[in-house]
Design a protein around this motif. Structure first.
Motif, PDB file in Angstrom:
ATOM      1  N   ALA A  90       0.825  -1.211   0.000  1.00 59.38           N
ATOM      2  CA  ALA A  90       0.000   0.000   0.000  1.00 59.38           C
ATOM      3  C   ALA A  90       0.854   1.254   0.000  1.00 59.38           C
ATOM      4  CB  ALA A  90      -0.941  -0.010   1.208  1.00 59.38           C
ATOM      5  N   ALA A  91       1.899   1.281   0.816  1.00 55.66           N
ATOM      6  CA  ALA A  91       2.775   2.458   0.860  1.00 55.66           C
ATOM      7  C   ALA A  91       3.420   2.697  -0.497  1.00 55.66           C
ATOM      8  CB  ALA A  91       3.851   2.269   1.934  1.00 55.66           C
ATOM      9  N   ALA A  92       3.860   1.618  -1.148  1.00 51.59           N
ATOM     10  CA  ALA A  92       4.454   1.758  -2.477  1.00 51.59           C
ATOM     11  C   ALA A  92       3.408   2.198  -3.493  1.00 51.59           C
ATOM     12  CB  ALA A  92       5.098   0.440  -2.898  1.00 51.59           C
ATOM     13  N   GLY A  93       2.185   1.703  -3.347  1.00 52.59           N
ATOM     14  CA  GLY A  93       1.109   2.139  -4.224  1.00 52.59           C
ATOM     15  C   GLY A  93       0.822   3.627  -4.067  1.00 52.59           C
ATOM     16  N   LEU A  94       0.801   4.101  -2.833  1.00 48.89           N
ATOM     17  CA  LEU A  94       0.577   5.522  -2.582  1.00 48.89           C
ATOM     18  C   LEU A  94       1.691   6.366  -3.187  1.00 48.89           C
ATOM     19  CD1 LEU A  94      -0.565   5.302   1.145  1.00 48.89           C
ATOM     20  CD2 LEU A  94      -2.007   5.906  -0.801  1.00 48.89           C
ATOM     21  N   ALA A  95       2.934   5.878  -3.048  1.00 50.25           N
ATOM     22  CA  ALA A  95       4.064   6.610  -3.624  1.00 50.25           C
ATOM     23  C   ALA A  95       3.951   6.668  -5.143  1.00 50.25           C
ATOM     24  CB  ALA A  95       5.373   5.956  -3.203  1.00 50.25           C
ATOM     25  N   ALA A  96       3.565   5.535  -5.746  1.00 54.47           N
ATOM     26  CA  ALA A  96       3.415   5.506  -7.205  1.00 54.47           C
ATOM     27  C   ALA A  96       2.271   6.402  -7.662  1.00 54.47           C
ATOM     28  CB  ALA A  96       3.185   4.072  -7.677  1.00 54.47           C
ATOM     29  N   ARG A  97       1.173   6.408  -6.914  1.00 51.09           N
ATOM     30  CA  ARG A  97       0.048   7.277  -7.269  1.00 51.09           C
ATOM     31  C   ARG A  97       0.454   8.743  -7.230  1.00 51.09           C
ATOM     32  NH1 ARG A  97      -4.711   7.560  -3.080  1.00 51.09           N
ATOM     33  NH2 ARG A  97      -3.341   9.206  -2.297  1.00 51.09           N
ATOM     34  N   ALA A  98       1.288   9.099  -6.253  1.00 49.18           N
ATOM     35  CA  ALA A  98       1.674  10.495  -6.070  1.00 49.18           C
ATOM     36  C   ALA A  98       2.835  10.918  -6.969  1.00 49.18           C
ATOM     37  CB  ALA A  98       2.051  10.735  -4.606  1.00 49.18           C
ATOM     38  N   GLY A 217      15.584  12.919  -9.271  1.00 51.68           N
ATOM     39  CA  GLY A 217      15.393  14.325  -8.943  1.00 51.68           C
ATOM     40  C   GLY A 217      14.632  14.516  -7.649  1.00 51.68           C
ATOM     41  N   LEU A 218      13.977  13.456  -7.190  1.00 49.78           N
ATOM     42  CA  LEU A 218      13.239  13.477  -5.933  1.00 49.78           C
ATOM     43  C   LEU A 218      13.423  12.134  -5.240  1.00 49.78           C
ATOM     44  CD1 LEU A 218      11.163  14.588  -3.888  1.00 49.78           C
ATOM     45  CD2 LEU A 218       9.355  13.755  -5.389  1.00 49.78           C
ATOM     46  N   VAL A 219      13.926  12.179  -4.019  1.00 48.72           N
ATOM     47  CA  VAL A 219      14.078  10.973  -3.209  1.00 48.72           C
ATOM     48  C   VAL A 219      13.079  11.054  -2.064  1.00 48.72           C
ATOM     49  CG1 VAL A 219      15.618   9.563  -1.802  1.00 48.72           C
ATOM     50  CG2 VAL A 219      16.520  10.788  -3.797  1.00 48.72           C
ATOM     51  N   CYS A 220      12.098  10.165  -2.093  1.00 44.70           N
ATOM     52  CA  CYS A 220      11.021  10.149  -1.107  1.00 44.70           C
ATOM     53  C   CYS A 220      11.218   8.961  -0.165  1.00 44.70           C
ATOM     54  CB  CYS A 220       9.679  10.052  -1.834  1.00 44.70           C
ATOM     55  SG  CYS A 220       8.225  10.071  -0.756  1.00 44.70           S
ATOM     56  N   VAL A 221      10.928   9.150   1.109  1.00 49.78           N
ATOM     57  CA  VAL A 221      11.043   8.085   2.107  1.00 49.78           C
ATOM     58  C   VAL A 221       9.770   8.050   2.938  1.00 49.78           C
ATOM     59  CG1 VAL A 221      13.565   8.197   2.224  1.00 49.78           C
ATOM     60  CG2 VAL A 221      12.192   9.641   3.749  1.00 49.78           C
ATOM     61  N   ASP A 222       9.477   6.905   3.554  1.00 49.44           N
ATOM     62  CA  ASP A 222       8.298   6.881   4.414  1.00 49.44           C
ATOM     63  C   ASP A 222       8.541   7.641   5.704  1.00 49.44           C
ATOM     64  OD1 ASP A 222      10.052   4.857   5.236  1.00 49.44           O
ATOM     65  OD2 ASP A 222       8.665   3.245   4.725  1.00 49.44           O
ATOM     66  N   GLY A 252       4.413  11.452   3.591  1.00 48.73           N
ATOM     67  CA  GLY A 252       3.301  12.218   4.138  1.00 48.73           C
ATOM     68  C   GLY A 252       3.290  13.663   3.668  1.00 48.73           C
ATOM     69  N   ASP A 253       4.474  14.241   3.439  1.00 51.63           N
ATOM     70  CA  ASP A 253       4.542  15.616   2.937  1.00 51.63           C
ATOM     71  C   ASP A 253       3.997  15.707   1.525  1.00 51.63           C
ATOM     72  OD1 ASP A 253       5.635  16.773   5.222  1.00 51.63           O
ATOM     73  OD2 ASP A 253       7.681  16.271   4.635  1.00 51.63           O
ATOM     74  N   VAL A 254       4.227  14.669   0.723  1.00 50.11           N
ATOM     75  CA  VAL A 254       3.698  14.657  -0.636  1.00 50.11           C
ATOM     76  C   VAL A 254       2.185  14.437  -0.610  1.00 50.11           C
ATOM     77  CG1 VAL A 254       3.797  13.537  -2.896  1.00 50.11           C
ATOM     78  CG2 VAL A 254       5.894  13.810  -1.540  1.00 50.11           C
ATOM     79  N   LEU A 255       1.729  13.510   0.227  1.00 45.04           N
ATOM     80  CA  LEU A 255       0.305  13.187   0.275  1.00 45.04           C
ATOM     81  C   LEU A 255      -0.531  14.359   0.789  1.00 45.04           C
ATOM     82  CD1 LEU A 255       0.474   9.544   1.698  1.00 45.04           C
ATOM     83  CD2 LEU A 255       0.131  10.249  -0.678  1.00 45.04           C
ATOM     84  N   THR A 256       0.043  15.163   1.690  1.00 42.72           N
ATOM     85  CA  THR A 256      -0.700  16.298   2.247  1.00 42.72           C
ATOM     86  C   THR A 256      -0.510  17.577   1.442  1.00 42.72           C
ATOM     87  OG1 THR A 256       1.140  16.818   3.746  1.00 42.72           O
ATOM     88  CG2 THR A 256      -0.604  15.378   4.594  1.00 42.72           C
ATOM     89  N   GLY A 257       0.327  17.540   0.408  1.00 45.25           N
ATOM     90  CA  GLY A 257       0.548  18.728  -0.408  1.00 45.25           C
ATOM     91  C   GLY A 257       1.606  19.665   0.122  1.00 45.25           C
ATOM     92  N   ARG A 258       2.295  19.286   1.198  1.00 39.81           N
ATOM     93  CA  ARG A 258       3.374  20.130   1.704  1.00 39.81           C
ATOM     94  C   ARG A 258       4.560  20.151   0.744  1.00 39.81           C
ATOM     95  NH1 ARG A 258       3.916  19.377   8.273  1.00 39.81           N
ATOM     96  NH2 ARG A 258       1.802  20.091   8.798  1.00 39.81           N
ATOM     97  N   HIS A 259       4.699  19.082  -0.024  1.00 43.25           N
ATOM     98  CA  HIS A 259       5.723  19.028  -1.065  1.00 43.25           C
ATOM     99  C   HIS A 259       5.017  18.736  -2.382  1.00 43.25           C
ATOM    100  CE1 HIS A 259       9.083  17.664  -3.546  1.00 43.25           C
ATOM    101  NE2 HIS A 259       9.883  18.285  -2.699  1.00 43.25           N
ATOM    102  N   PRO A 260       5.406  19.405  -3.467  1.00 48.08           N
ATOM    103  CA  PRO A 260       4.667  19.250  -4.724  1.00 48.08           C
ATOM    104  C   PRO A 260       4.877  17.913  -5.424  1.00 48.08           C
ATOM    105  CG  PRO A 260       6.575  20.680  -5.038  1.00 48.08           C
ATOM    106  CD  PRO A 260       6.456  20.435  -3.563  1.00 48.08           C
ATOM    107  N   GLY A 261       5.892  17.151  -5.044  1.00 46.89           N
ATOM    108  CA  GLY A 261       6.118  15.866  -5.696  1.00 46.89           C
ATOM    109  C   GLY A 261       6.827  16.017  -7.025  1.00 46.89           C
ATOM    110  N   ARG A 262       6.434  15.199  -7.997  1.00 50.27           N
ATOM    111  CA  ARG A 262       7.068  15.215  -9.326  1.00 50.27           C
ATOM    112  C   ARG A 262       6.966  16.601  -9.948  1.00 50.27           C
ATOM    113  NH1 ARG A 262       8.453  12.054 -13.656  1.00 50.27           N
ATOM    114  NH2 ARG A 262       8.232  10.145 -12.406  1.00 50.27           N
TER     115      ARG A 262
END
Length: 314
Positions: A90-98, A217-222, A252-262
């Motif tokens: 699920a965590a990997a799915g959320l990362a892929a979705r974002a 260009g973006l390294v995301c961690v749980d 969590g920063d990506v999911l909440t919009g604190r970081h814009p992601g890709r």
């Protein structure tokens, strides 16, 4: 997976908003075994607990203990192998979705074990996957895995002749191994690919070479705190000063919009997953609810043991 995804997403949002606490994994070695301990609390949800597991050369055993966050009363003890597979997927799915491109449809997967199955479940829940290319060292097990997963998912799953063949021209790449040496080379990655690396949850484990990490260009961690302690793919680069802790973005920063992601379609994004206790606690609470026990939890606080030993349908 449809139930696990929102549970894990809510946990990451709560962690980012300061409504939950997660304690990084601790380990102790015995004679021929190692014991691992993860703890978390989610007061707003009313639960807290820990997951412990032992690992040996013969395998691992997982157990999760859940408590009432207010009274401290025990709520459940669960065998947690399947919970771990599902929450990691699920965590990997959320990362892929974002972080992956919305049109991502071809997945290259390195590994054909139980965690690989969880990754496929997570990805097909968030993206319209039209092909999985899978590579694993044991050809017989790989062929059986591909047949079984194609039937389960209703998506073509093809064995690849090499790790490079699985990775080349893939939109999403997943490493789900226990390797101590890199299995993914950065030169194989196409522009715009998203990588989920889930196996490097120890300083002794490496799945990605340094080029693969540096091309991201973006390294995301749980969790940044957990990654700094045990993300083998990242710590070597940090020791060399080629990657700074401040560059790690929490999911969590990506999911909440604190970081814009890709940032653009050509950017390579990387999610390094170590696994968190708060993910386990969130799924465990969901299991109790789905098993019809949520209305009985108050009995534990009152000292009743009427449902102790009840076997859950999971």
């Amino acid at each position: 997976m449809g139930r696990v995804l929102p549970a894990v997403e809510a946990a990451h949002r709560a962690l980012t908003m300061g409504e939950a606490i997660d304690v990084p994994r601790r380990r102790v070695r015995g004679g021929g075994a190692m014991q691992h301990l993860l703890q978390a609390a989610w007061p707003v949800r009313g639960v807290m607990g820990f997951k412990t597991y032992t690992s040996t050369a013969r395998g691992a055993r997982f157990w999760l203990h859940l408590f009432d966050a207010d009274s401290g009363a025990p709520l459940a003890v669960m065998e947690a192998d399947q919970i771990g597979i599902m929450r990691t997927g699920a965590a990997a799915g959320l990362a892929a979705r974002a972080l992956s491109r919305p049109d991502a449809a071809v997945v290259g997967l390195l590994g054909a074990g139980r965690q690989a199955r969880g990754q496929m479940l997570g990805l097909t829940a968030v993206r319209t996957v039209r092909l999985f290319k899978v590579y694993a060292r044991r050809a017989n097990e790989l062929a059986e895995f591909c047949v079984r997963m194609a039937a389960e998912l209703g998506v073509p799953v093809e064995p690849a002749v090499s790790a490079e063949a699985a990775v080349r021209d893939s939109d999403i790449v997943v490493t789900a191994t226990t390797s101590s040496k890199p299995v993914l080379e950065g030169g194989w990655l196409a522009d715009g690919v998203h990588v989920n690396a889930i196996g490097s949850n120890s300083l002794l484990r490496r799945e990605l070479d340094e080029v693969a990490v540096l091309r991201a260009g973006l390294v995301c961690v749980d969790s940044r705190d957990t990654a700094l302690l045990e993300a083998g793919d990242l710590t070597a680069l940090m020791e060399k000063g080629r990657l700074a802790p401040r560059e790690l973005v929490e999911l969590g920063d990506v999911l909440t919009g604190r970081h814009p992601g890709r940032q653009d379609v050509k950017q390579i994004t990387l999610f390094e997953s170590q696994g968190l206790a708060i993910q386990d606690i969130a799924v465990a609470a969901m299991v109790l609810q789905d098993a019809g026990l949520s209305d009985k939890l108050s009995a534990a606080e009152n000292g009743s043991a009427s449902h102790c030993g009840q076997q859950l349908p999971y």
